[in-house]
Design a protein around this motif. Structure first.
Motif, PDB file in Angstrom:
ATOM      1  N   THR A 176       0.829  -1.211   0.000  1.00  0.00           N
ATOM      2  CA  THR A 176       0.000   0.000   0.000  1.00  0.00           C
ATOM      3  C   THR A 176       0.860   1.255   0.000  1.00  0.00           C
ATOM      4  O   THR A 176       0.628   2.187  -0.778  1.00  0.00           O
ATOM      5  CB  THR A 176      -0.938   0.013   1.222  1.00  0.00           C
ATOM      6  OG1 THR A 176      -1.789  -1.144   1.178  1.00  0.00           O
ATOM      7  CG2 THR A 176      -1.812   1.266   1.218  1.00  0.00           C
ATOM      8  N   LEU A 177       1.878   1.286   0.854  1.00  0.00           N
ATOM      9  CA  LEU A 177       2.742   2.461   0.938  1.00  0.00           C
ATOM     10  C   LEU A 177       3.583   2.642  -0.323  1.00  0.00           C
ATOM     11  O   LEU A 177       3.975   3.761  -0.649  1.00  0.00           O
ATOM     12  CB  LEU A 177       3.648   2.358   2.170  1.00  0.00           C
ATOM     13  CG  LEU A 177       2.963   2.670   3.502  1.00  0.00           C
ATOM     14  CD1 LEU A 177       3.862   2.311   4.663  1.00  0.00           C
ATOM     15  CD2 LEU A 177       2.574   4.140   3.573  1.00  0.00           C
ATOM     16  N   THR A 179       2.349   1.988  -3.165  1.00  0.00           N
ATOM     17  CA  THR A 179       1.267   2.216  -4.140  1.00  0.00           C
ATOM     18  C   THR A 179       1.199   1.126  -5.203  1.00  0.00           C
ATOM     19  O   THR A 179       0.733   1.354  -6.313  1.00  0.00           O
ATOM     20  CB  THR A 179       1.403   3.589  -4.833  1.00  0.00           C
ATOM     21  OG1 THR A 179       2.565   3.596  -5.662  1.00  0.00           O
ATOM     22  CG2 THR A 179       1.481   4.715  -3.824  1.00  0.00           C
ATOM     23  N   GLY A 181      -0.368  -2.017  -4.638  1.00  0.00           N
ATOM     24  CA  GLY A 181      -1.760  -2.433  -4.521  1.00  0.00           C
ATOM     25  C   GLY A 181      -2.116  -3.660  -5.337  1.00  0.00           C
ATOM     26  O   GLY A 181      -2.855  -3.591  -6.303  1.00  0.00           O
ATOM     27  N   TYR A 186      -7.603  -6.372   0.906  1.00  0.00           N
ATOM     28  CA  TYR A 186      -7.978  -4.963   0.941  1.00  0.00           C
ATOM     29  C   TYR A 186      -9.020  -4.749   2.041  1.00  0.00           C
ATOM     30  O   TYR A 186      -9.740  -5.670   2.433  1.00  0.00           O
ATOM     31  CB  TYR A 186      -8.549  -4.522  -0.416  1.00  0.00           C
ATOM     32  CG  TYR A 186      -9.653  -5.405  -0.933  1.00  0.00           C
ATOM     33  CD1 TYR A 186     -10.983  -5.169  -0.587  1.00  0.00           C
ATOM     34  CD2 TYR A 186      -9.359  -6.484  -1.758  1.00  0.00           C
ATOM     35  CE1 TYR A 186     -11.988  -5.986  -1.046  1.00  0.00           C
ATOM     36  CE2 TYR A 186     -10.371  -7.311  -2.229  1.00  0.00           C
ATOM     37  CZ  TYR A 186     -11.679  -7.057  -1.873  1.00  0.00           C
ATOM     38  OH  TYR A 186     -12.693  -7.892  -2.317  1.00  0.00           O
ATOM     39  N   ARG A 193     -10.844   1.677   5.357  1.00  0.00           N
ATOM     40  CA  ARG A 193     -10.747   2.378   4.068  1.00  0.00           C
ATOM     41  C   ARG A 193     -10.209   3.795   4.247  1.00  0.00           C
ATOM     42  O   ARG A 193      -9.413   4.277   3.446  1.00  0.00           O
ATOM     43  CB  ARG A 193     -12.105   2.394   3.384  1.00  0.00           C
ATOM     44  CG  ARG A 193     -12.526   1.015   2.881  1.00  0.00           C
ATOM     45  CD  ARG A 193     -13.895   1.028   2.253  1.00  0.00           C
ATOM     46  NE  ARG A 193     -14.220  -0.288   1.693  1.00  0.00           N
ATOM     47  CZ  ARG A 193     -15.388  -0.600   1.135  1.00  0.00           C
ATOM     48  NH1 ARG A 193     -16.350   0.325   1.070  1.00  0.00           N
ATOM     49  NH2 ARG A 193     -15.588  -1.805   0.653  1.00  0.00           N
ATOM     50  N   THR A 196      -6.599   3.480   4.934  1.00  0.00           N
ATOM     51  CA  THR A 196      -5.889   3.166   3.693  1.00  0.00           C
ATOM     52  C   THR A 196      -5.716   4.403   2.830  1.00  0.00           C
ATOM     53  O   THR A 196      -4.657   4.607   2.216  1.00  0.00           O
ATOM     54  CB  THR A 196      -6.642   2.088   2.905  1.00  0.00           C
ATOM     55  OG1 THR A 196      -6.763   0.912   3.706  1.00  0.00           O
ATOM     56  CG2 THR A 196      -5.906   1.743   1.615  1.00  0.00           C
ATOM     57  N   PHE A 197      -6.744   5.229   2.767  1.00  0.00           N
ATOM     58  CA  PHE A 197      -6.652   6.472   1.982  1.00  0.00           C
ATOM     59  C   PHE A 197      -5.531   7.356   2.491  1.00  0.00           C
ATOM     60  O   PHE A 197      -4.740   7.897   1.708  1.00  0.00           O
ATOM     61  CB  PHE A 197      -7.989   7.218   2.037  1.00  0.00           C
ATOM     62  CG  PHE A 197      -7.926   8.599   1.443  1.00  0.00           C
ATOM     63  CD1 PHE A 197      -7.917   8.769   0.069  1.00  0.00           C
ATOM     64  CD2 PHE A 197      -7.878   9.717   2.261  1.00  0.00           C
ATOM     65  CE1 PHE A 197      -7.844  10.041  -0.485  1.00  0.00           C
ATOM     66  CE2 PHE A 197      -7.815  10.989   1.719  1.00  0.00           C
ATOM     67  CZ  PHE A 197      -7.799  11.144   0.331  1.00  0.00           C
ATOM     68  N   LEU A 200      -2.213   5.877   1.488  1.00  0.00           N
ATOM     69  CA  LEU A 200      -1.915   6.077   0.068  1.00  0.00           C
ATOM     70  C   LEU A 200      -1.337   7.467  -0.182  1.00  0.00           C
ATOM     71  O   LEU A 200      -0.406   7.633  -0.973  1.00  0.00           O
ATOM     72  CB  LEU A 200      -3.183   5.868  -0.770  1.00  0.00           C
ATOM     73  CG  LEU A 200      -3.634   4.423  -0.958  1.00  0.00           C
ATOM     74  CD1 LEU A 200      -5.000   4.381  -1.633  1.00  0.00           C
ATOM     75  CD2 LEU A 200      -2.610   3.644  -1.775  1.00  0.00           C
ATOM     76  N   GLY A 203       2.086   7.395   1.107  1.00  0.00           N
ATOM     77  CA  GLY A 203       2.913   6.593   0.216  1.00  0.00           C
ATOM     78  C   GLY A 203       3.386   7.362  -0.994  1.00  0.00           C
ATOM     79  O   GLY A 203       4.536   7.220  -1.427  1.00  0.00           O
ATOM     80  N   LEU A 204       2.515   8.191  -1.557  1.00  0.00           N
ATOM     81  CA  LEU A 204       2.913   9.010  -2.704  1.00  0.00           C
ATOM     82  C   LEU A 204       4.049   9.959  -2.341  1.00  0.00           C
ATOM     83  O   LEU A 204       4.987  10.159  -3.109  1.00  0.00           O
ATOM     84  CB  LEU A 204       1.706   9.798  -3.227  1.00  0.00           C
ATOM     85  CG  LEU A 204       0.593   8.968  -3.884  1.00  0.00           C
ATOM     86  CD1 LEU A 204      -0.606   9.848  -4.203  1.00  0.00           C
ATOM     87  CD2 LEU A 204       1.110   8.307  -5.155  1.00  0.00           C
TER      88      LEU A 204
END
Length: 228
Positions: A176-177, A179, A181, A186, A193, A196-197, A200, A203-204
């Motif tokens: 996840t980190l 990206t 996926g 999940y 969720r 997780t958002f 993410l 992570g970007l």
């Protein structure tokens, strides 16, 4: 610093680089199923010829340098040795271990480092920001562990088979980190969720940090080289 010789001239280095790519191509081509006997023979002969050339290069470098032991145990000396060692070990080991030894042939790609000035700048840039990269790595590991703990808290009861333990959650945190996926596991809960958002988004930014650090260092190194 290595002594300059004919082995470091552009024509020779380009020939060796092409041989390295050719060797890796043959290695990859050899993994194809249903190769004909002629194709297998061609690949075998190619491996023999390439190994002989690399062996002669290795011996020539040892003979042409005054500090022979220093070269043998240097990074480049060890890479040159590992590049040819699997071929000779194949005659002296159990065939069941041959597959593992064959993977050492991939070390030949490291030989390209010797023949590329850009690789020296890249290595120098990495060394100049080693402390920042270590801090980034430690921070990333901590973040991955926190992410694994968090998703375990949100999803374990809802999906006990998917998020069975912290270790399963750590795998989820890594993909996840980064990206990636994969989608094999999940979150299905609202809290999971949202969590997780947030990950993410983090992570970007996580990917951009080392990119910026290394890019800045490379720019600085290139500027220093141009000013010389």
């Amino acid at each position: 610093m290595e002594e300059k010789s004919v082995l470091d001239k552009p024509v020779f280095t380009w020939c060796i680089s092409l041989l390295i790519f050719y060797s890796l191509f043959c290695f990859s081509f050899g993994t194809l199923p249903d190769l004909s006997p002629d194709e297998k023979k061609f690949l075998r002969y190619s491996e023999v010829i390439v190994t002989i050339i690399f062996t002669l290069e290795y011996i020539a470098r040892i003979v042409s340098t005054k500090k022979r032991l220093k070269f043998i145990f240097s990074f480049y000396g060890l890479v040159d040795l590992i590049a040819i060692l699997p071929f000779y070990l194949a005659f002296a080991v159990d065939l069941r271990t041959l597959r593992i030894i064959r993977l050492l042939r991939l070390a030949r790609i490291l030989k390209l480092v010797r023949y590329n000035e850009a690789s020296f700048r890249f290595a120098k840039a990495l060394y100049s920001v080693k402390e920042e990269l270590v801090i980034f790595l430690l921070t990333s590991m901590m973040l991955i562990y926190i992410a694994g703990l968090g998703i375990y808290y949100f999803e374990h009861e809802a999906q006990p088979d998917a998020f069975r333990s912290i270790f399963d959650c750590l795998w989820w945190a890594i993909i996840t980190l980064t990206t990636v996926g994969y989608g094999d596991i999940y979150p299905i809960t609202v809290g999971g969720r949202i969590f997780t958002f947030v990950l993410l988004i983090i992570g970007l930014g996580l990917i951009a940090i080392p990119t910026g650090i290394i890019s800045s260092a490379l720019t600085s190194i290139r500027g220093q080289d141009n000013n010389k």
